[in-house]
Design an enzyme around this catalytic site. Structure first.
Site, PDB file in Angstrom:
ATOM      1  CE1 TYR A  42      -4.147  -2.046   4.972  1.00 35.77           C
ATOM      2  CE2 TYR A  42      -3.546   0.156   4.206  1.00 35.77           C
ATOM      3  CZ  TYR A  42      -3.948  -1.141   3.936  1.00 35.77           C
ATOM      4  OH  TYR A  42      -4.131  -1.535   2.634  1.00 35.77           O
ATOM      5  CB  THR A  92      -0.888   0.023   1.261  1.00 34.85           C
ATOM      6  OG1 THR A  92      -1.496   1.313   1.389  1.00 34.85           O
ATOM      7  CG2 THR A  92      -0.093  -0.235   2.528  1.00 34.85           C
TER       8      THR A  92
HETATM    9  C1  UD1 Z   1      -6.259   4.942   0.757  1.00 35.02           C
HETATM   10  C2  UD1 Z   1      -5.777   3.610   1.256  1.00 35.02           C
HETATM   11  C3  UD1 Z   1      -4.395   3.708   1.800  1.00 35.02           C
HETATM   12  C4  UD1 Z   1      -3.466   4.253   0.740  1.00 35.02           C
HETATM   13  C5  UD1 Z   1      -4.016   5.543   0.208  1.00 35.02           C
HETATM   14  C6  UD1 Z   1      -3.183   5.938  -0.976  1.00 35.02           C
HETATM   15  C7  UD1 Z   1      -7.262   1.946   2.152  1.00 35.02           C
HETATM   16  C8  UD1 Z   1      -8.052   1.506   3.324  1.00 35.02           C
HETATM   17  N1  UD1 Z   1      -6.644   3.133   2.297  1.00 35.02           N
HETATM   18  O1  UD1 Z   1      -6.359   5.851   1.850  1.00 35.02           O
HETATM   19  O2  UD1 Z   1      -3.950   2.418   2.169  1.00 35.02           O
HETATM   20  O3  UD1 Z   1      -2.231   4.501   1.329  1.00 35.02           O
HETATM   21  O4  UD1 Z   1      -5.360   5.381  -0.225  1.00 35.02           O
HETATM   22  O5  UD1 Z   1      -3.403   7.264  -1.321  1.00 35.02           O
HETATM   23  O6  UD1 Z   1      -7.241   1.298   1.132  1.00 35.02           O
HETATM   24  N2  UD1 Z   1     -12.122  11.995   2.124  1.00 35.02           N
HETATM   25  C9  UD1 Z   1     -13.133  12.906   2.317  1.00 35.02           C
HETATM   26  N3  UD1 Z   1     -14.348  12.450   2.752  1.00 35.02           N
HETATM   27  C10 UD1 Z   1     -14.586  11.126   3.023  1.00 35.02           C
HETATM   28  C11 UD1 Z   1     -13.541  10.202   2.825  1.00 35.02           C
HETATM   29  C12 UD1 Z   1     -12.316  10.675   2.377  1.00 35.02           C
HETATM   30  O7  UD1 Z   1     -12.975  14.112   2.099  1.00 35.02           O
HETATM   31  O8  UD1 Z   1     -15.705  10.773   3.431  1.00 35.02           O
HETATM   32  C13 UD1 Z   1     -10.833  12.478   1.571  1.00 35.02           C
HETATM   33  C14 UD1 Z   1      -9.620  12.161   2.415  1.00 35.02           C
HETATM   34  O9  UD1 Z   1      -9.362  13.195   3.317  1.00 35.02           O
HETATM   35  C15 UD1 Z   1      -8.546  12.051   1.318  1.00 35.02           C
HETATM   36  C16 UD1 Z   1      -9.297  11.475   0.120  1.00 35.02           C
HETATM   37  O10 UD1 Z   1     -10.660  11.784   0.351  1.00 35.02           O
HETATM   38  O11 UD1 Z   1      -8.063  13.314   0.952  1.00 35.02           O
HETATM   39  C17 UD1 Z   1      -9.157   9.960  -0.025  1.00 35.02           C
HETATM   40  O12 UD1 Z   1      -9.459   9.331   1.217  1.00 35.02           O
HETATM   41  P1  UD1 Z   1      -9.763   7.756   1.311  1.00 35.02           P
HETATM   42  O13 UD1 Z   1     -10.666   7.355   0.208  1.00 35.02           O
HETATM   43  O14 UD1 Z   1     -10.225   7.497   2.710  1.00 35.02           O
HETATM   44  O15 UD1 Z   1      -8.349   7.061   1.022  1.00 35.02           O
HETATM   45  P2  UD1 Z   1      -6.940   7.335   1.696  1.00 35.02           P
HETATM   46  O16 UD1 Z   1      -7.066   7.858   3.071  1.00 35.02           O
HETATM   47  O17 UD1 Z   1      -6.135   8.141   0.716  1.00 35.02           O
END
Ligand code: UD1
Length: 332
Positions: free
Chosen positions: A143, A119
């Site tokens: 993780y 990852t």
């Molecule tokens: C995911 C991976 C992580 C990897 C990363 C690579 C998993 C569980 N996590 O995490 O292992 O290192 O991608 O970039 O597979 N966000 C919102 N609202 C939400 C959810 C997320 O604004 O409801 C934003 C977050 O702040 C972030 C982006 O969306 O900026 C992506 O978040 P998310 O989809 O949770 O993935 P990562 O945290 O990047």
């Protein structure tokens, strides 16, 4: 002698099930080991399912021998980052200790090829937005650390034995097979694309933007979203590489460019033809502003090229699947 088989751990999960489907198209013999804790039996479109844990030494050793396995693809893992912070030993237990057990069984059985789901979380909060494989490794949650420890076990085992491996560092995996028979069904999802599509079909009242004051193009977090089919294809070319006597390596899996949270939500609104109920919130602790893969090494080493590098295609496939789930036509 029987054709050699591939053991796919976690083959009933989101990414594993997409890889199994591609392996079946290539006529591979597939044995799936999955405890169905987060995976679904209906996600398995090919191969033989054996219900069980990668930590079950007796079972794993028997499977490797009985099915004449020469390659292991290891997807089985816990993957919820916030949960890994509140319950780290759960992550070290499954992602590290069980991986060690699996590797020991592989060593005893003389397994030659191993493909591991790592990852981008191994980079933590990198100094630069774009990560090469040589970017310093500073995971900031259990993780990421649990996965990095398995990378290290692989490195050391490969140095000591005939095993050769590819560890693929996934960036933000999203979307699903447009044929519509498999998709992401993880309960209590936290990943942005899934959450936004759930909001689009009314399964959630809203979607939050975590942080609007990042030093990025529009103030929201930027990520390298990779279509699950392109990621699945990376496993297929990694397998070819190892079979052709290619060397062990650790490779980023991403496209090399990123989209902001707002851009992703815009794409969901476009695909859905309706606005989302978006709420702006504070930054989520531990989130880096931007995380983008330098994809040069995987292109060079595996000759991998992307086919679905299109945010609208990624989001549409995810939304179609979510609509299917909302109609009650998903996995039970
Ligand atoms: C995911 C991976 C992580 C990897 C990363 C690579 C998993 C569980 N996590 O995490 O292992 O290192 O991608 O970039 O597979 N966000 C919102 N609202 C939400 C959810 C997320 O604004 O409801 C934003 C977050 O702040 C972030 C982006 O969306 O900026 C992506 O978040 P998310 O989809 O949770 O993935 P990562 O945290 O990047």
């Amino acid at each position: 002698m029987d054709k050699k088989a591939i053991l796919v751990t976690g083959g009933a999960g989101y990414i594993g099930s997409h890889v199994v489907k591609l392996l079946a198209k290539n006529d591979e013999r597939i044995v799936i080991l999955d405890n169905l804790s987060t995976g679904f039996e209906q996600a398995i479109t090919a191969g033989t399912l054996v219900k069980g844990d990668t930590g079950d030494r007796e079972l794993v050793s028997r499977l490797l021998e009985e099915h004449n396995v020469d390659t292991v693809m290891h997807f089985a893992a816990h993957t919820v980052v916030p949960e890994s912070v509140s319950n780290p030993l759960k992550y070290y237990g499954n992602n590290t200790c069980n991986s060690r057990n699996l590797l020991e069984c592989c060593q005893n059985a003389g397994i030659r090829h191993f493909i591991f789901s790592s990852t981008a979380a191994v980079y933590g909060t990198p100094a630069n937005d774009v990560c090469t494989e040589d970017t310093p490794l500073h995971p900031i949650n259990a993780y990421g650390t649990s996965k990095l420890m398995t990378e290290w076990m692989l490195r050391d085992l490969a140095a000591a034995t005939d095993l050769r491996y590819i560890a693929l560092r996934y960036f933000n995996v999203a979307g699903c097979d447009p044929e519509g028979d498999i998709g992401q069904s993880t309960p209590n999802a936290t990943l942005l694309t899934k959450v936004a599509c759930e909001a689009a079909v009314g399964k959630r009242p809203q979607v939050s933007i975590f942080g609007t004051d990042y030093p990025t193009k529009d103030g929201t977090g930027v990520r390298d979203y990779i279509h699950v089919l392109d990621l699945a294809h990376a496993h297929i070319v990694a397998l070819e590489h190892l079979r052709n006597k290619g060397e062990s390596d650790v490779l980023n899996c991403g496209y090399g460019h990123g989209y902001s949270v707002r851009e992703l939500l815009d794409a969901v609104e476009r695909a859905n033809g309706a606005p989302l109920n978006i709420v702006e919130e504070a930054r989520r602790p531990g989130d880096p502003p931007a995380l983008i893969a330098a994809p040069d090494r995987i292109r060079k080493v595996l000759g991998w090229t992307a086919k679905y590098d299109d945010l609208d295609a990624i989001v549409s496939s995810a939304l179609e699947w979510e609509r299917k789930l909302a109609r009650g036509e998903g996995y039970k």
